[in-house]
Enzyme design. Structure first.
Site, PDB file in Angstrom:
ATOM      1  N   LYS A  74     -51.511  -6.848 -12.290  1.00 53.42           N
ATOM      2  CA  LYS A  74     -52.786  -6.118 -12.291  1.00 53.42           C
ATOM      3  C   LYS A  74     -52.534  -4.667 -12.708  1.00 53.42           C
ATOM      4  O   LYS A  74     -51.539  -4.067 -12.279  1.00 53.42           O
ATOM      5  CB  LYS A  74     -53.393  -6.171 -10.885  1.00 53.42           C
ATOM      6  CG  LYS A  74     -54.779  -5.579 -10.753  1.00 53.42           C
ATOM      7  CD  LYS A  74     -55.322  -5.794  -9.344  1.00 53.42           C
ATOM      8  CE  LYS A  74     -56.730  -5.267  -9.159  1.00 53.42           C
ATOM      9  NZ  LYS A  74     -57.243  -5.500  -7.789  1.00 53.42           N
ATOM     10  N   SER A 149     -61.688  -7.818  -7.371  1.00 55.94           N
ATOM     11  CA  SER A 149     -61.471  -7.034  -8.558  1.00 55.94           C
ATOM     12  C   SER A 149     -60.292  -7.486  -9.426  1.00 55.94           C
ATOM     13  O   SER A 149     -60.186  -7.062 -10.582  1.00 55.94           O
ATOM     14  CB  SER A 149     -61.223  -5.572  -8.156  1.00 55.94           C
ATOM     15  OG  SER A 149     -60.023  -5.460  -7.421  1.00 55.94           O
ATOM     16  N   SER A 173     -59.997  -8.844  -3.022  1.00 60.94           N
ATOM     17  CA  SER A 173     -59.819  -8.867  -4.479  1.00 60.94           C
ATOM     18  C   SER A 173     -58.782  -9.847  -5.020  1.00 60.94           C
ATOM     19  O   SER A 173     -58.719 -10.066  -6.222  1.00 60.94           O
ATOM     20  CB  SER A 173     -59.494  -7.474  -4.987  1.00 60.94           C
ATOM     21  OG  SER A 173     -60.684  -6.762  -5.107  1.00 60.94           O
TER      22      SER A 173
END
Ligand code: GLN
Length: 458
Positions: A74, A149, A173
């Site tokens: 990420k 997210s 997330s």
């Protein structure tokens, strides 16, 4: 093919690390423009690493536990020489100058880091639509959001663009996009994995954790990233289990396992989701688990408590983006949701209001934590839906409260600091639905045992 098997085949030279990588690169070439899971890859560097690993194996040299497996990270976790932007214009030109502890560990174990993945700006969101690089699309449910997210990491695994990925989970997330994309996502106990090198959203909640398509992959990655980090003072010094061994172990563990079923988790969830999870619970019961009905009175408190603390901690974390070191002053370039959190955080942090909001939120957090721990006292795990509703179409306008509503079942684990994972449980007309398993702090291994059992037997 299961990841533990693939890892073995790579070590036996039956699959070349270079071929494994090449396959993923092909999928990326074909599909990443549409899915937008990866923001940046360095295929040349990855190929170099793959060739080195194959060479070592061929020459009988020892290789690491992730040898030849391909990993996405990420883009709020520092990786040297990649743009670590957290999908924000604030950091658009920021090039990672070091490896986060988790990244270092992956490299030491010969995992191949292929690139960085898309996300909501600064991890503040549940849909991966607020990225300044455009939204990620759900590979399992075309047209719909992947969740967020960490939507890029979940989508990358779901779309077959890498073996494993890392995300960060502040209020869901990792678990939320895992649920929407039909893969597994794991948020470890707070402090089990080092946050060194992670850009904070709300540091008292943030945890890094893996995405994988199976329990073996999850075990492999947890074995690598879990553990004390002397450079990060919130990491735990504890007896770290061998997660991979737990996955391989075929023992009939479910006999007598007590599964807490919290009524309120189902009350807030949509009918088709409830039905899927209830079916799974019945199967678990038939396999020897004992279901225990429980009630949690404070569910209504969870979202307000989580968001108040999130705003305050995020506001404080963003003060360093003042335009001097990182190029842009955050308030001048960021998106709407990030700005809302900064303004709210600044307002709540003012001395005259802190008693009214922030202190109350901290009290509520203690209450929630106590209550969750007391529910967990008499059971091994809690099982319920991961997300109470199905993902929306990319681009649909949702007001903030509607967006926050996705998080009601996931923020609990962050408020309480407990481990939690999402595992695919079924689908509603093709749209994946995840089942959430939560356990006591430092009993992450019970979750792994269940992931493995569910994968093999249900
Ligand atoms: N959706 C939640 C939020 O926006 C959780 C985000 C996260 O876990 N990073 O705060």
């Amino acid at each position: 093919m299961k990841l533990l098997e693939k890892s073995q085949l790579i070590k036996n030279q039956e699959i070349k690390a270079a071929d494994n990588l090449a396959e993923f690169c092909n999928v990326i070439t074909r599909n990443n423009l549409d899915i937008n899971a990866f923001l940046e890859t360095n295929q040349e560097q990855a190929h170099q690493k793959a060739r080195e690993i194959d060479f070592k194996i061929k020459n009988g040299k020892k290789v690491g536990r992730l040898a030849g497996l391909v990993v996405g990270i990420k883009s709020n976790i520092n990786v040297e020489d990649f743009h670590i932007t957290a999908a924000s214009p604030t950091l658009k030109n920021y090039l990672g100058s070091y490896d986060a502890t988790v990244v270092k560990k992956i490299k030491e174990e010969d995992g191949i880091i292929l690139g960085v993945t898309n996300m909501d700006e600064f991890a503040a969101g549940s849909s991966t639509e607020t990225s300044c690089f455009g939204p990620t699309h759900n590979p399992a449910a075309p047209g719909l959001i992947p969740g967020g997210s960490s939507g890029g990491s979940a989508a990358a695994v779901a779309a077959g663009m890498c073996d494993l990925a890392l995300g960060s989970d502040t209020g869901g997330s990792i678990r939320n996009p895992a649920s929407h994309c039909g893969v597994m996502g794991f948020k470890p106990t707070y402090g089990a994995v080092s946050r060194q090198g992670l850009l904070d959203l709300a540091m008292s909640f943030d945890q890094i954790g893996p995405f994988a398509s199976d329990a073996g992959g999850m075990g492999l990655m947890l074995d690598v990233i879990v553990g004390l980090d002397p450079t990060e003072c919130t990491t735990l010094d504890w007896q770290v289990p061998n997660f991979t061994r737990e996955v391989q172990d075929q023992k009939e563990r479910l006999k007598g396992m007590k599964v807490g079923v919290v009524k309120e988790f189902f009350d807030v969830s949509d009918g088709p989701i409830v039905k899927i999870i209830e079916d799974r619970l019945l199967q678990l019961e038939e396999s020897g688990a004992q279901l225990v009905e429980l009630s949690f009175e404070y569910l209504d408190l969870c979202l307000p408590t989580y968001y108040l603390i999130n705003y305050v901690e995020f506001f404080s974390a963003t003060r360093k983006y003042d335009g001097r070191k990182y190029g842009h002053r955050i308030e001048e370039v960021c998106g709407e949701e990030v700005l809302r959190r900064i303004h709210m955080g600044s307002y709540i942090s003012q001395k005259e209001y802190s008693g009214k909001y922030y202190k109350k939120a901290l009290q509520a957090r203690s209450l929630i934590r106590k209550e969750i721990k007391s529910l967990l006292k008499d059971v091994d795990v809690l099982i319920g839906p991961t997300v109470p509703k199905l993902p929306h179409q990319v681009g649909t306008h949702l007001d903030p409260m509607e967006m926050y509503a996705y998080d009601v079942l996931t923020v609990i684990a962050n408020l309480a600091g407990i481990p939690a994972a999402s595992i695919p449980a079924g689908d509603v007309k093709g749209v994946p639905v995840g089942m959430q398993i939560q356990a006591k702090p430092q009993e992450d291994v019970k979750i792994i045992q269940l992931l493995s059992f569910v994968e093999k037997n249900l």
